[in-house]
Design a protein around this motif. Sequence first.
Motif: not given
Length: 396
Positions: A231, A318, A322, A349, A352-353
């Motif tokens: 991510g 990407f 997921f 996620i 990660s963001l």
Amino acid sequence: MDAAIGQSKNFSYSIISYVFFTFIGYFIIGLSLSILPIFINKGLGFSMLVAGIVISLQYVMTFVMRAYSGKIIDNQGPKSAVLTSMLSFSLTGIILIVAYYFKFSPIVSLGFLVLTRLFTGSAEGMIGASPINWAIMALGEKHTAKIISYNGVACYGALALGASLGVTIIKNFSFYGLGILIFILGILGYLFARTKENMSNKRSAIEEEQKSFWNVLGKVAPFGLCLALGGLGFATISTFITLYYDYYHWQNGAMCLSVFGVLFVAARLVFSNAINRFGGINVAIVSLAVEALGLTIISLSYHPYFALIGAGITGLGFSLIFPALGVMAMKTVPSSNQGSALAGYGLFIDISLGVTGPLIGGVADAFGLPYIFPFSIGIVMLGLALAYYLKMNQSK
């Protein structure tokens, strides 16, 4: 035959009527995603690290709100969560207008931008799984895979469209026009949600699932960590691509987000059966490799058109990470715990963001913007190595 086609169309429209709220939410997020980093860095004069931290506050708040959103869905139904989300999104439009009004005082303006990101994160946390749960409750659990697929298309399609349109709105109507549009969209979403019937959550053994959440989280963590590493490539593009384009004096950096989103959606639609055919871990390995290739093309680009190609390939890679790793994560727990497993897996996620902004912003400040994509490639390659290790462990 005609009746079957008609039923299929009606069913698709039913799903769309729920994931429409996801589209509104992520369209609003996309509108400001491509222009806020430049405004903070160039307009207000703060460092790229500060810009990254402010942008990432949204994802931190999203992380915090996911568990609360789950409780609301369980106790009051998803409608309450969606209504709260839409009102929160509307509020971000008003605060954005105030932040721009105080642009002559960078600290004050930045303070209101922080509030905007916190409310945006709260709204995203509330909208994250609510439309999916709402649709599943209304249409049946047997349609879960299709509902999740439609929701993913709505999410990233909206991000891509919003990112591109946000730049155009700023050029023609400034932040005032953007804030008014966000306010109106949130109110329209709220009014539409009020017309739909609420659904009660009839899942059994809710308390048992909640007690075992941390145990479930530990089981899905290897797959979640792999997702988080993958991510970071997407998060680097979404947060810093406009600054990256500005550094090289290129135009239309937001187009990278649009191209990313288009290829992301296309991959979901075209390769929807790949996970069932080839296995989740195999699809994840290929996807991570394709994502790394796309980031490499961006890193080596000497012309914005090549960077667009790289962004598209990154989106292509990407797209399936997921669901591919999610399938593997679900297999680690019994069916009674799959709700908790999906929630725990999804947290990675958010992590990660949330981490990407300050991490990549720090790399940019320390070494320069040209180094952010080589760094991202290294992180995604770590994810590829972990995916390969999980595959080898699986075959033992």
